[in-house]
Write an enzyme that holds these catalytic residues in place. Sequence first.
Site, PDB file in Angstrom:
ATOM      1  N   GLU A 213      63.421   4.644   8.075  1.00 36.73           N
ATOM      2  CA  GLU A 213      62.160   5.214   8.570  1.00 36.73           C
ATOM      3  C   GLU A 213      62.545   6.310   9.552  1.00 36.73           C
ATOM      4  OE1 GLU A 213      59.250   4.297   7.489  1.00 36.73           O
ATOM      5  OE2 GLU A 213      59.741   2.467   6.411  1.00 36.73           O
ATOM      6  N   CYS A 247      56.445   9.448  15.739  1.00 38.15           N
ATOM      7  CA  CYS A 247      57.146   9.975  14.550  1.00 38.15           C
ATOM      8  C   CYS A 247      56.193  10.732  13.634  1.00 38.15           C
ATOM      9  CB  CYS A 247      57.815   8.849  13.790  1.00 38.15           C
ATOM     10  SG  CYS A 247      56.675   7.565  13.281  1.00 38.15           S
TER      11      CYS A 247
HETATM   12  P1  NAD Z   1      67.746   7.413  17.407  1.00 41.04           P
HETATM   13  O1  NAD Z   1      68.082   7.705  15.997  1.00 41.04           O
HETATM   14  O2  NAD Z   1      68.478   8.141  18.467  1.00 41.04           O
HETATM   15  O3  NAD Z   1      67.962   5.866  17.739  1.00 41.04           O
HETATM   16  C1  NAD Z   1      67.303   4.824  17.014  1.00 41.04           C
HETATM   17  C2  NAD Z   1      68.104   3.536  17.153  1.00 41.04           C
HETATM   18  O4  NAD Z   1      69.374   3.738  16.549  1.00 41.04           O
HETATM   19  C3  NAD Z   1      68.371   3.048  18.573  1.00 41.04           C
HETATM   20  O5  NAD Z   1      68.147   1.655  18.643  1.00 41.04           O
HETATM   21  C4  NAD Z   1      69.839   3.323  18.773  1.00 41.04           C
HETATM   22  O6  NAD Z   1      70.464   2.356  19.578  1.00 41.04           O
HETATM   23  C5  NAD Z   1      70.380   3.213  17.374  1.00 41.04           C
HETATM   24  N1  NAD Z   1      71.603   4.003  17.141  1.00 41.04           N
HETATM   25  C6  NAD Z   1      72.015   5.099  17.779  1.00 41.04           C
HETATM   26  N2  NAD Z   1      73.183   5.542  17.242  1.00 41.04           N
HETATM   27  C7  NAD Z   1      73.502   4.668  16.260  1.00 41.04           C
HETATM   28  C8  NAD Z   1      74.571   4.581  15.329  1.00 41.04           C
HETATM   29  N3  NAD Z   1      75.556   5.468  15.315  1.00 41.04           N
HETATM   30  N4  NAD Z   1      74.559   3.582  14.432  1.00 41.04           N
HETATM   31  C9  NAD Z   1      73.557   2.680  14.418  1.00 41.04           C
HETATM   32  N5  NAD Z   1      72.519   2.717  15.263  1.00 41.04           N
HETATM   33  C10 NAD Z   1      72.480   3.699  16.174  1.00 41.04           C
HETATM   34  O7  NAD Z   1      66.172   7.621  17.517  1.00 41.04           O
HETATM   35  P2  NAD Z   1      65.261   7.545  18.804  1.00 41.04           P
HETATM   36  O8  NAD Z   1      65.565   8.721  19.676  1.00 41.04           O
HETATM   37  O9  NAD Z   1      65.296   6.192  19.384  1.00 41.04           O
HETATM   38  O10 NAD Z   1      63.800   7.740  18.148  1.00 41.04           O
HETATM   39  C11 NAD Z   1      63.260   8.977  17.867  1.00 41.04           C
HETATM   40  C12 NAD Z   1      63.389   9.300  16.395  1.00 41.04           C
HETATM   41  O11 NAD Z   1      62.900   8.242  15.616  1.00 41.04           O
HETATM   42  C13 NAD Z   1      62.539  10.506  15.994  1.00 41.04           C
HETATM   43  O12 NAD Z   1      63.267  11.286  15.087  1.00 41.04           O
HETATM   44  C14 NAD Z   1      61.330   9.889  15.302  1.00 41.04           C
HETATM   45  O13 NAD Z   1      60.695  10.717  14.387  1.00 41.04           O
HETATM   46  C15 NAD Z   1      61.966   8.715  14.655  1.00 41.04           C
HETATM   47  N6  NAD Z   1      60.960   7.692  14.405  1.00 41.04           N
HETATM   48  C16 NAD Z   1      60.599   7.386  13.131  1.00 41.04           C
HETATM   49  C17 NAD Z   1      59.614   6.438  12.888  1.00 41.04           C
HETATM   50  C18 NAD Z   1      59.180   6.075  11.497  1.00 41.04           C
HETATM   51  O14 NAD Z   1      58.497   5.068  11.349  1.00 41.04           O
HETATM   52  N7  NAD Z   1      59.542   6.813  10.470  1.00 41.04           N
HETATM   53  C19 NAD Z   1      58.999   5.791  13.960  1.00 41.04           C
HETATM   54  C20 NAD Z   1      59.381   6.133  15.248  1.00 41.04           C
HETATM   55  C21 NAD Z   1      60.374   7.063  15.465  1.00 41.04           C
END
Ligand code: NAD
Length: 478
Positions: A213, A247
Amino acid sequence: MTQTDLRRIFDLQYQASRAQIDVPLLVRRERLLRVQKLLDEHGPVLAAAVQADFGIRSSRLTEVAELLVLRNQLRHTLRHLPRWSRRQRVRTPLMLMPGRGWIERQPLGVVGVIAPWNYPVQLALGPAITALAAGNRVMLKPSELTPHTSAQLAALVSQFFAPEEFAVIQGDVSVATQFSGLPFDHLLFTGSTAVGRRVALAAAAHLTPTTLELGGKSPCIIAPGCDLRAAALKIAHGKLLNAGQTCIAPDYVLLPRGQEAAFAQAFRSAALRLFPRFAGNPDYAAVLNRRHLARLRQMLRQAQSLGAHVEWMEEAGGLHDADALAQGDAVARQMPPALVFNATSQMQLMQEEIFGPILPVISYDRPDDVIAALGAGSRPLALYWFGDDEKLRDAVLARTVSGGVCVNDTLLHFAHDNLPFGGVGESGWGAYHSEQGFVRMSHQKAVFVQSRWSLAPLLYPPYGARFDRLMDMVRRWL
Ligand code: NAD
């Protein structure tokens, strides 16, 4: 949490999932009811934790955009669970009659959930509810950027669930990386496209199927002749909820050329109707941290230096107050919304997801050009269409691909119980919510039961004249 602890919890869940493959409906229901109880008894504590993480984020916003969504998901899931989890009978083709076939929906086993920070309760517990409903064990890794919420989730989940049923793993990116390397039966990741790529690669090592997602730039198209005032209110609400850190927030607006001034005025009055002021308003969320604020400011500076015109909805105020920021004052992170005109594809804000209260407005001459450009570009998570011309609307629907579409409003397709939610291409793959989510978290096992009256042996070797006559008949049937 060390790698050994992580592995210990995984092994516990894995063994439990293999020891009880058939998870009765009653057990699933009871687990969901425990999540419901957790929310009923501790919703306000969770909302307070979110508020502590953001500095300013109204508990009412958490109530409507997170807790209410979860309660609704639970109600819908509990109501439909008996139908979703029972055998799904399918019609048997003539050639296989009088045998019978059905689909057995089985739990996958251990499902990993990685959640982001922007709606840290809903995006953590929502996928967990779907996974539990489908009879799975769940390991949840919430975001390190919302430590209060993550700690509350960990404490509450361990109070309501045994670790072999549902466990929360707290930790930084290194823990998240180790987490995504576990051999889950399914891994649901919500977050950025860049990290989603890494997660998909890590999961591939174990052939772990993923649901990604992700984010992206969700366009908002205003059709010629559209009621600008009505559209501006919906767009302002979708964009400014959680200060654009959503998002599916409209990322930018596509507007018929010549309507720029009218739209700016309509957007301003809509934004001020929702938030009479921004800095110091408890209803208006702060940008999560200084790093994110700096990124948004940098985007605006770069756009201005390349010739964009920025129109603030309020004097930039706290935004420039370096002292307040240095003191960690959340009011300084309440970034007032800004409209950006004359944005071009050279600008950072038209290249990456904005995820903040900045709204570029791009003018177009012909709707057809917009539809063609969107159809050729990368596929967004959401697409918004405002207008009454159904023919034009259907052209947009037919000629563009996006995770979901909402017509004459924003965000609400997410809240529709019977619609799947997910991205496509760069905005992700796989969908959850609704029955589709349940199916995503289940194995659909095909079962065929042969009848003693089956005619299939007539087609066994040795082949000869009888076989040829039969095959002639079969060919005529098909
Ligand atoms: P992010 O990708 O930085 O982090 C998301 C999660 O991934 C966190 O829990 C983090 O600890 C983990 N993470 C970070 N690096 C990782 C790695 N190398 N391997 C595995 N896990 C890792 O995203 P964010 O800044 O927390 O959220 C914002 C982003 O999320 C935006 O791009 C937004 O559009 C997206 N988002 C999507 C949805 C959806 O339903 N499609 C919903 C909310 C947010």
